[in-house]
Design an enzyme around this catalytic site. Sequence first.
Site, short mmCIF file in Angstrom:
data_model
loop_
_atom_site.label_atom_id
_atom_site.label_comp_id
_atom_site.label_asym_id
_atom_site.label_seq_id
_atom_site.Cartn_x
_atom_site.Cartn_y
_atom_site.Cartn_z
N ASN A 59 -42.42 33.26 37.12
CA ASN A 59 -42.94 34.44 36.42
C ASN A 59 -43.94 35.22 37.27
OD1 ASN A 59 -41.50 33.75 34.06
ND2 ASN A 59 -43.12 32.32 33.49
N HIS A 145 -43.72 33.82 20.97
CA HIS A 145 -44.02 32.64 21.78
C HIS A 145 -44.63 31.50 20.96
CE1 HIS A 145 -46.07 30.37 25.05
NE2 HIS A 145 -45.03 30.79 25.77
N GLU A 189 -44.25 40.19 20.50
CA GLU A 189 -44.40 40.28 21.96
C GLU A 189 -43.96 41.67 22.39
OE1 GLU A 189 -42.58 37.07 24.19
OE2 GLU A 189 -43.08 35.63 22.63
N SER A 193 -40.13 36.68 25.94
CA SER A 193 -40.17 35.85 27.15
C SER A 193 -38.84 35.21 27.50
CB SER A 193 -41.25 34.79 27.01
OG SER A 193 -41.00 33.97 25.88
N ASP A 218 -48.36 40.62 22.34
CA ASP A 218 -48.50 39.69 23.46
C ASP A 218 -47.69 40.27 24.63
OD1 ASP A 218 -47.99 37.67 25.33
OD2 ASP A 218 -48.08 36.09 23.83
N HIS A 221 -45.32 39.24 29.61
CA HIS A 221 -44.28 39.56 30.60
C HIS A 221 -44.21 41.05 30.94
CE1 HIS A 221 -42.82 35.46 30.49
NE2 HIS A 221 -43.14 35.51 29.20
N LYS A 242 -48.93 35.44 35.11
CA LYS A 242 -47.56 35.86 35.44
C LYS A 242 -47.62 37.00 36.45
CE LYS A 242 -46.00 33.44 31.51
NZ LYS A 242 -45.94 33.36 30.06
C1 LIG Z 1 -46.61 32.33 29.19
C2 LIG Z 1 -46.88 32.94 27.87
C3 LIG Z 1 -48.09 32.72 27.23
C4 LIG Z 1 -49.12 31.74 27.73
O1 LIG Z 1 -49.80 32.22 28.82
P1 LIG Z 1 -50.51 31.17 29.83
O2 LIG Z 1 -51.51 31.98 30.55
O3 LIG Z 1 -49.43 30.64 30.71
O4 LIG Z 1 -51.11 30.11 28.96
C5 LIG Z 1 -48.34 33.41 26.05
N1 LIG Z 1 -47.42 34.24 25.53
C6 LIG Z 1 -46.23 34.45 26.12
C7 LIG Z 1 -45.27 35.39 25.50
C8 LIG Z 1 -45.92 33.81 27.31
O5 LIG Z 1 -44.73 33.99 27.87
#
Ligand SMILES: *Cc1c(COP(=O)(O)O)cnc(C)c1O
Length: 382
Positions: A59, A145, A189, A193, A218, A221, A242
């Site tokens: 990622n 997520h 989101e 993801s 969220d 990505h 990411k």
């Molecule tokens: C990876 C991810 C997270 C968590 O983030 P980290 O910094 O890796 O803990 C939260 N929400 C989504 C949609 C993700 O893909």
Amino acid sequence: MSQVLDDQSRVEKSIDAYARSKLTALDPMGLRRSLIETDRTDAIEVMRGGRRLISFCCNDYLSLSHHPDVERAAQDAIEKFGTGAGASRLVTGNYSLLGELEAKLAALKGTEACLVFGCGYLANIGTIPALVGAEDLIVLDELSHACMHAGARLTSARIETFPHNDLSAAHAILKRMRDSHPRCLLLTETIFSMDGDRAPLQALGLLARDFDAWLMTDDAHGLGVVPHENSDADIQMGTLSKGAGSYGGYVCASRAVIDLLINRARSFIYSTGLPPASAAAALEALTIMERDPEMCARPLALARAFTRKLGLPEAQSAIVPVILGDAEHALAASHALEQDGFLVIAIRPPTVPFGTARLRFTFTAGHSEADVARLAAAVAKL
Ligand SMILES: *Cc1c(COP(=O)(O)O)cnc(C)c1O
């Protein structure tokens, strides 16, 4: 006494018997997971089992985790601030880089304020329960997520999920239930993801406004990869782990909301501040993103080249799923690609719904057009 000890060493301990029985149940469905040592020697290549593979599953979308300026910023921060924050930010862990990082993120997202957490998972499980409680309503996209679901479950609020991106279903839930709950949080989101598709953010913003629900998105990505939509969301959460190539989570919102989180988000209050190297790396990564829009456009362009070559629906983000159904099938496809020199992990339930095990391809700024063409040819063979 020694007789008792002897008996215990002969009989399997109940905790181990329990663990083994749970694991054995996963085997027939191809759902048991294990760790495989993987060294990322640069942003694109990994060493696994003594073999060099090109990864299409990190990622690290902008390949910034290995950028020389980002590495140097992290090293400088260690020299200046040490390797650890030393305490929670409310104690002595609030070193100056964190304020700089928060100011930059707030400016990027167009909000008054920002709060950096230890990681994205901690940001979600801290923020959601700080805002709603037992009398309230949470409405979330079913494909949100795991950490949004986990945050929702920590609240004892009424939780209603709607089918993925189904606005009329979300509307129906709000119409039926909003009035009987004093507060409502609407969660989704920006880029999903495991599917790589986008949420209808504008329509969700209108829905939230109509029902006085608080919209929280969220953007794990999206950061640096999909141009930021000036969102109506009240709370814009994301990760530095990411596209920013580092580690850490953040929440951007109004000053009032951020001040409330500082006082109520348990995963913020009772956890040590982000390490200085991570904050410095993220800050440098954000600076590079700002000055290099061409680099930021590459992951999506390469994902689209891939979907075009294979006749798949056009990529909407740097993530392209190829859904194969059962877990064994997805694992076999992943192994076949590994034979061709590509690392593409099979994503299995419960990360994705049963019957939708898949290969999840991610494209990054560091891949070349030739890498993508060779990958597409290898996938076409499957
Ligand atoms: C990876 C991810 C997270 C968590 O983030 P980290 O910094 O890796 O803990 C939260 N929400 C989504 C949609 C993700 O893909």
